[in-house]
Design an enzyme around this catalytic site. Sequence first.
Site, mmCIF file in Angstrom:
data_model
loop_
_atom_site.group_PDB
_atom_site.id
_atom_site.type_symbol
_atom_site.label_atom_id
_atom_site.label_comp_id
_atom_site.label_asym_id
_atom_site.label_seq_id
_atom_site.Cartn_x
_atom_site.Cartn_y
_atom_site.Cartn_z
ATOM 1 N N HIS A 219 47.007 38.047 36.316
ATOM 2 C CA HIS A 219 45.618 38.503 36.238
ATOM 3 C C HIS A 219 45.515 39.840 35.512
ATOM 4 C CE1 HIS A 219 41.763 39.941 38.429
ATOM 5 N NE2 HIS A 219 41.445 39.242 37.361
ATOM 6 N N SER B 242 40.136 35.012 38.063
ATOM 7 C CA SER B 242 39.734 36.206 38.811
ATOM 8 C C SER B 242 39.645 35.931 40.296
ATOM 9 C CB SER B 242 38.336 36.658 38.371
ATOM 10 O OG SER B 242 38.288 36.955 37.018
ATOM 11 N N GLU C 2 47.964 41.852 37.792
ATOM 12 C CA GLU C 2 48.329 41.337 39.117
ATOM 13 C C GLU C 2 49.179 40.083 38.941
ATOM 14 O OE1 GLU C 2 45.138 42.264 42.453
ATOM 15 O OE2 GLU C 2 44.132 41.268 40.781
ATOM 16 N N ASN D 7 39.778 42.366 42.898
ATOM 17 C CA ASN D 7 38.440 41.781 43.018
ATOM 18 C C ASN D 7 37.982 41.639 44.470
ATOM 19 O OD1 ASN D 7 37.896 41.688 40.317
ATOM 20 N ND2 ASN D 7 38.709 39.628 40.042
#
Length: 292
Positions: A140, A119, A152, A190
Amino acid sequence: MKIETVGVVGCGLMGSGISEVAARAGYDVLVREVDERAVEQGRDRISASLERAVEREKITPEERARSEERIRYTTRLEDLADRDLVIEAIVEDLAAKNEVFSTLDRLAPGHTILATNTSSLPVTELASGVGRPDRVMGLHFFNPVPVMKLVELVRTIETSDETYATVLEFARALGKEPVTSPDASGFLVNLLLVPFVLDAIRQVERGTATIAEIDTAMVLGLGHPMGPLTLCDFVGIDTFHRISEIMYEEYREVRYAPPPLLKRMVAMGRYGRKSGKGFYDYAGDEPVPLTL
Ligand code: CAA
Ligand code: NAD
């Protein structure tokens, strides 16, 4: 290159979801967990999720059975050495992830691609420790993996065009919408999500509003599917804390710093939904916000 066999390291919240979507897309999947108990927990999680998909008529019972047959389990990392693509989804810890990558790098054939579901760690930190940085990528996924469309894709300056194209094709074969994100801690999602959730925790600490008030306001006011504190429980308080530590270490900006309350919750084993208690207590039919 075409991916046929997939290895997944870790069968927690994310590894189980990644294994499920790969098996549903027809891939041969081998998952590694640390011990038999963790394997059983991972298998149960996948089984429950496939059952839910059958109940919602997203897949037929036959498709469920075929998906389950495509997933095998092991506690030996070496068994994953024959895979075309290995996706690491273990705890958010650089040393632990580096160990997995260096073992696989040593054992796997030259064509094997090593991907990470991290992450918050820059993928370069993992790629720099192996002898095949051209075959390392960030992949991701989002929780819950069977539902969330986005993935991602993160390439480092060493990732080859062939590796990128192969992983892109794989992500599309899973039915995901890939976006290419920069190799910066937190990538795109994130980078924006983490400060938002941490700010919500800081408001709880300050007594600005209650847990329920904050979550209700963000759900009803912004149309979010979950409020930030419910979401933090959903991701895992332990995981969110590690993400926050890593991003703070990277950027040295207060907005990423873990609030003391988050640290205290980790110390008390309040890991969120997966442990039964976080900002809410999940023991009953409906989550009950905790008084802090
Ligand atoms: N596994 C599989 N499927 C699931 C699921 C799970 N754990 N939870 C829900 N679903 C499916 C349901 O089967 C249902 O499918 P259909 O609509 O096709 O029937 C659909 O999702 C909606 O489920 P529900 O009606 O039961 O529940 P809901 O409407 O409350 O939705 C939710 C649940 C999809 C989780 C929704 O609340 C949501 O989108 N929450 C936000 C999730 C989010 O933001 N995720 C990203 C977290 S951050 C991250 O992942 C990155 C990181 O690095 C930390
Ligand atoms: P989790 O705590 O649910 O699961 C981690 C699993 O990894 C555990 O079952 C543990 O036994 C296993 N594990 C630890 N070391 C291992 C090893 N060496 N080999 C095999 N298994 C090992 O965590 P999670 O939420 O699934 O997160 C996994 C990764 O995915 C983390 O890097 C996290 O940052 C990332 N991620 C999490 C979310 C989320 O919402 N939880 C979303 C996207 C990405």
